[in-house]
Design a protein around this motif. Structure first.
Motif, mmCIF file in Angstrom:
data_model
loop_
_atom_site.group_PDB
_atom_site.id
_atom_site.type_symbol
_atom_site.label_atom_id
_atom_site.label_comp_id
_atom_site.label_asym_id
_atom_site.label_seq_id
_atom_site.Cartn_x
_atom_site.Cartn_y
_atom_site.Cartn_z
ATOM 1 N N GLY A 38 0.859 -0.931 -0.140
ATOM 2 C CA GLY A 38 0.126 0.311 -0.303
ATOM 3 C C GLY A 38 0.616 1.290 0.154
ATOM 4 O O GLY A 38 2.090 1.272 -0.138
ATOM 5 N N PRO A 39 0.353 2.262 -0.093
ATOM 6 C CA PRO A 39 1.091 3.961 0.297
ATOM 7 C C PRO A 39 2.579 3.300 0.828
ATOM 8 O O PRO A 39 3.560 4.119 0.719
ATOM 9 N N GLU A 40 2.316 2.740 2.275
ATOM 10 C CA GLU A 40 3.179 2.497 2.814
ATOM 11 C C GLU A 40 4.832 1.733 2.568
ATOM 12 O O GLU A 40 5.674 1.940 3.446
ATOM 13 N N HIS A 41 4.124 0.891 1.877
ATOM 14 C CA HIS A 41 5.048 -0.436 1.592
ATOM 15 C C HIS A 41 4.450 -0.571 0.037
ATOM 16 O O HIS A 41 4.145 -1.462 -0.195
ATOM 17 N N PRO A 42 5.564 0.381 -0.535
ATOM 18 C CA PRO A 42 4.577 0.117 -2.444
ATOM 19 C C PRO A 42 5.509 -0.786 -2.951
ATOM 20 O O PRO A 42 6.689 -1.474 -2.230
ATOM 21 N N LEU A 43 4.931 -0.927 -3.685
ATOM 22 C CA LEU A 43 5.556 -2.114 -4.607
ATOM 23 C C LEU A 43 6.565 -1.232 -5.919
ATOM 24 O O LEU A 43 5.728 -0.396 -6.572
ATOM 25 N N ARG A 44 7.765 -1.687 -6.770
ATOM 26 C CA ARG A 44 7.861 -1.224 -7.025
ATOM 27 C C ARG A 44 8.488 -1.978 -8.415
ATOM 28 O O ARG A 44 8.680 -3.260 -7.992
ATOM 29 N N PHE A 45 8.543 -2.014 -9.832
ATOM 30 C CA PHE A 45 9.197 -2.902 -10.803
ATOM 31 C C PHE A 45 10.346 -2.187 -11.597
ATOM 32 O O PHE A 45 10.405 -1.477 -12.306
ATOM 33 N N SER A 88 -3.341 -2.074 -3.647
ATOM 34 C CA SER A 88 -3.118 -2.962 -3.242
ATOM 35 C C SER A 88 -3.021 -1.772 -2.332
ATOM 36 O O SER A 88 -2.701 -0.828 -2.859
ATOM 37 N N GLY A 89 -4.191 -1.747 -1.069
ATOM 38 C CA GLY A 89 -4.769 -0.837 -0.164
ATOM 39 C C GLY A 89 -4.497 0.540 -0.688
ATOM 40 O O GLY A 89 -4.340 1.549 -0.448
ATOM 41 N N GLY A 90 -5.220 0.664 -2.030
ATOM 42 C CA GLY A 90 -6.350 2.166 -2.469
ATOM 43 C C GLY A 90 -4.816 2.608 -3.373
ATOM 44 O O GLY A 90 -4.830 3.443 -4.080
ATOM 45 N N ALA A 91 -3.626 2.388 -3.548
ATOM 46 C CA ALA A 91 -2.778 2.630 -4.195
ATOM 47 C C ALA A 91 -2.355 2.244 -5.608
ATOM 48 O O ALA A 91 -2.370 0.765 -5.725
ATOM 49 N N PHE A 92 -2.203 2.329 -6.653
ATOM 50 C CA PHE A 92 -1.666 1.577 -7.633
ATOM 51 C C PHE A 92 -0.226 1.277 -8.205
ATOM 52 O O PHE A 92 0.441 2.762 -7.544
ATOM 53 N N GLY A 94 14.991 -8.886 -17.677
ATOM 54 C CA GLY A 94 13.498 -9.310 -17.145
ATOM 55 C C GLY A 94 13.369 -8.055 -16.271
ATOM 56 O O GLY A 94 14.308 -8.284 -15.186
ATOM 57 N N PRO A 95 12.068 -7.924 -16.140
ATOM 58 C CA PRO A 95 11.290 -7.137 -14.619
ATOM 59 C C PRO A 95 11.962 -7.779 -13.439
ATOM 60 O O PRO A 95 11.801 -8.696 -13.499
ATOM 61 N N ARG A 96 12.276 -7.308 -12.367
ATOM 62 C CA ARG A 96 12.705 -7.665 -11.183
ATOM 63 C C ARG A 96 11.559 -6.369 -10.350
ATOM 64 O O ARG A 96 11.561 -5.325 -9.835
ATOM 65 N N PRO A 97 10.686 -6.546 -9.628
ATOM 66 C CA PRO A 97 9.885 -6.881 -8.450
ATOM 67 C C PRO A 97 10.687 -6.207 -7.385
ATOM 68 O O PRO A 97 10.890 -6.917 -6.648
ATOM 69 N N TYR A 98 9.919 -4.980 -6.556
ATOM 70 C CA TYR A 98 10.202 -5.297 -5.166
ATOM 71 C C TYR A 98 9.581 -5.253 -4.198
ATOM 72 O O TYR A 98 8.090 -3.715 -4.970
ATOM 73 N N LEU A 99 8.723 -4.438 -2.910
ATOM 74 C CA LEU A 99 8.253 -4.657 -1.791
ATOM 75 C C LEU A 99 9.067 -3.859 -0.978
ATOM 76 O O LEU A 99 9.854 -4.484 -0.599
ATOM 77 N N LEU A 100 8.657 -2.468 -0.794
ATOM 78 C CA LEU A 100 9.535 -1.467 0.587
ATOM 79 C C LEU A 100 8.552 -2.095 1.479
ATOM 80 O O LEU A 100 7.947 -2.473 1.880
ATOM 81 N N VAL A 101 9.580 -2.354 2.691
ATOM 82 C CA VAL A 101 9.439 -3.251 3.990
ATOM 83 C C VAL A 101 9.448 -2.164 5.514
ATOM 84 O O VAL A 101 8.775 -1.923 5.665
ATOM 85 N N ARG A 102 10.586 -1.464 5.199
ATOM 86 C CA ARG A 102 11.043 -0.379 6.182
ATOM 87 C C ARG A 102 12.594 -0.144 5.561
ATOM 88 O O ARG A 102 13.136 -0.139 5.652
#
Length: 188
Positions: free
Chosen positions: A125-132, A177-181, A138-146
């Motif tokens: 969500g906004p506090e834990h965004p995904l980035r690609f 997710s969580g209202g964020a695109f 190829g694409p590498r997706p990441y999730l901000l944990v903290r």
């Protein structure tokens, strides 16, 4: 006191995941500023395996414990920090790996929860965004944990995310997710 085993994501509702994530108590590493003491002789491999002096750390409890005192410095270095010492740790890609995903809802109403290789739960969500990140392989997706610490999303979970992709407000494919695109493709 031993650390509890990680929860089974498949048995939890997203509300349970959000509650557990909110209840997680981590040490206040951002407030600890001891003098730099050297190198931990540890590294985190791209696949999320933690090593000490070249040998894999095979006890999941130890990896979970070390992951709670991990911090990213302003200069991009990773350190293990306690009130008394700060030690460098090498990280090949991201210090965590998102190994499982649970989704509820669709479109703007979607919620995506991830279980990390350490057992930690994170709701995107906004506090834990995904980035690609587009790379040659190829694409590498990441999730901000903290606080500057990300999880590399494993390929199988990335495929699950790709199945949920839809055009967003700007026309690019992505997921909600969580209202964020989170756009999966770069701006043209």
């Amino acid at each position: 006191m031993p650390m509890p085993p990680p929860p089974d994501l498949s048995s939890l509702s997203l509300a349970d995941v959000a509650r557990l994530a909110a209840e997680a108590k981590l040490p206040p590493v951002e407030r600890w500023n001891p003098a730099h003491c050297g190198d931990s002789e540890m590294r985190v491999a791209r696949d999320g395996t933690w090593f000490h002096q070249g040998s894999a750390i095979t006890r999941p409890e130890m990896v979970r414990l070390f992951s709670t005192i991990l911090r990213r410095e302003q200069d991009g270095r990773f350190v293990l920090v306690t009130p008394a010492e700060k030690l460098d740790i090498a990280v090949e890609d991201a210090p965590f790996v998102a190994v499982e995903c649970k989704a509820e809802g669709d479109g703007v109403e979607a919620q995506l929860a991830f279980r990390l290789n350490t057992g930690e739960l994170v709701v995107a969500g906004p506090e834990h965004p995904l980035r690609f990140d587009d790379r040659a392989d190829g694409p590498r997706p990441y999730l901000l944990v903290r606080a500057g610490l990300e999880a590399l999303v494993v390929r199988s979970v990335f495929y699950e995310l790709a199945e949920r992709a839809m055009p967003g407000p700007d026309g690019r494919l992505g997921i909600w997710s969580g209202g964020a695109f989170f756009a999966m493709e770069a701006c043209a």
